[in-house]
Design an enzyme around this catalytic site. Sequence first.
Site, PDB file in Angstrom:
ATOM      1  N   GLY A  11       0.831  -1.219   0.000  1.00  3.84           N
ATOM      2  CA  GLY A  11       0.000   0.000   0.000  1.00  3.84           C
ATOM      3  C   GLY A  11       0.853   1.250   0.000  1.00  3.84           C
ATOM      4  N   GLY A  14      -0.146   4.994  -0.822  1.00  6.05           N
ATOM      5  CA  GLY A  14      -1.113   5.721   0.007  1.00  6.05           C
ATOM      6  C   GLY A  14      -0.458   6.814   0.829  1.00  6.05           C
ATOM      7  N   ILE A  56      -1.949  -7.560  -2.971  1.00  3.84           N
ATOM      8  CA  ILE A  56      -1.612  -8.472  -1.870  1.00  3.84           C
ATOM      9  C   ILE A  56      -2.495  -9.722  -1.915  1.00  3.84           C
ATOM     10  CG2 ILE A  56      -0.653  -6.762  -0.282  1.00  3.84           C
ATOM     11  CD1 ILE A  56      -3.415  -6.632   1.089  1.00  3.84           C
ATOM     12  N   TYR A 155     -14.380  -2.008   8.657  1.00  8.42           N
ATOM     13  CA  TYR A 155     -12.954  -1.691   8.743  1.00  8.42           C
ATOM     14  C   TYR A 155     -12.423  -1.921  10.166  1.00  8.42           C
ATOM     15  CZ  TYR A 155      -8.956   1.616   8.865  1.00  8.42           C
ATOM     16  OH  TYR A 155      -7.743   2.221   9.032  1.00  8.42           O
ATOM     17  N   LYS A 159      -9.600  -4.555  11.334  1.00 10.64           N
ATOM     18  CA  LYS A 159      -8.355  -4.147  12.005  1.00 10.64           C
ATOM     19  C   LYS A 159      -8.172  -4.917  13.314  1.00 10.64           C
ATOM     20  CE  LYS A 159      -6.409  -1.066   9.318  1.00 10.64           C
ATOM     21  NZ  LYS A 159      -5.093  -1.350   8.735  1.00 10.64           N
TER      22      LYS A 159
HETATM   23  N1  SER Z   1      -8.541   7.412   9.279  1.00 13.04           N
HETATM   24  C1  SER Z   1      -9.181   6.148   9.220  1.00 13.04           C
HETATM   25  C2  SER Z   1     -10.531   6.248   8.655  1.00 13.04           C
HETATM   26  O1  SER Z   1     -11.110   7.282   8.771  1.00 13.04           O
HETATM   27  C3  SER Z   1      -9.313   5.553  10.590  1.00 13.04           C
HETATM   28  O2  SER Z   1      -8.255   4.684  10.764  1.00 13.04           O
HETATM   29  O3  SER Z   1     -11.020   5.290   8.129  1.00 13.04           O
END
Ligand code: SER
Length: 340
Positions: A11, A14, A56, A155, A159
């Site tokens: 990544g 980014g 990946i 997300y 994580k």
């Molecule tokens: N900055 C990220 C998001 O807003 C949070 O880890 O998804």
Amino acid sequence: MLRTPVVLITGASGEIGHGLITSLSADRDRHIITLDLKSLDPGLAKLVHEEIIGSILDGNLLERILSEYEVDMVFHLAALLSTRSEFTPMTAHQVNVEGTMNVLEFAQKQGESHGRRVTFLYPSSIAAYGLPDVDTKARVGKVTENEWTKPTTMYGCNKLYCEHMGRYYAKRYKQLAAEPLAGKVDFRSLRFPGLISAVTVPSGGTSDYAPEMIHAAAEGKPYACFVRPDTRIPFMTMPDGVDALLRLAAAPKASLNHTVYNVGAFNPSAEEIRQIVLRAFPGAQITYKVDEKRQGIVDAWPADVDDSAARNDWGYAPRYDLERAFSEYLIPMIRERYRT
Ligand code: SER
């Protein structure tokens, strides 16, 4: 083919990769290879030994890297952020979870092949937390790593789970096998707050209102902030974020009492950010147009994090508090970026 040790950054194109490549490449003895679907900015591409364009999720490609390089450090940055992941949860799971498993397995095989530990840096997030309501959020204030870990987003779930996977690889991998195999991957993770960079803008996150507000003001564009004025979460500048990753990577293993660490630097409300931005760019047009659904995500994130474990174990010490972040980093660099 480079049989000297290399650092792999996934990544890499980014926001974090941008700052990390610049810092890492200052050490000329350190060879960097990158893996991303998108190509690097030309200025960054010339700082790396090989830029690999790919996914990946591509097992054959990871096998090729395994056969060509001795990787002994991985910065696994590839991920879909929180807003984007809510629109495509299956893809988020593939990239954020299956992709991370692929990279962990890759690191394990690297360690087994060259016989050294592979240091594996994994940026986790405040999204790993989930506060049930705004009253609780206001009442609890700073959270420590083991509290309130009931994420409300795809997300955040991804994580938190991958933090557990990393710990598993580091400590328990194939624990029933005849020969011990764990410990090849030296997994280290940071739970980042919102990151604010002067040189790049985020895409697909939910903490994006802060960087978007600042960049829009500098560009002279109107901006409607998508969260309420009183919304409060922790933030830090990108240079401090990159520095934290590098410090954690360099910390002696014996000093690390945890695999996952909170880091934070300041936690202004959206309105406090707006006021600072208005002082720096007096003509800026910043209004509010609250998106209740995105607001709900940010309301479940903590108002602040307790990062004392990071400070005690590996000397985490951000350079920029709120005032200095704006006066010494964001405003001068952003003015430079948009100078016409
Ligand atoms: N900055 C990220 C998001 O807003 C949070 O880890 O998804």
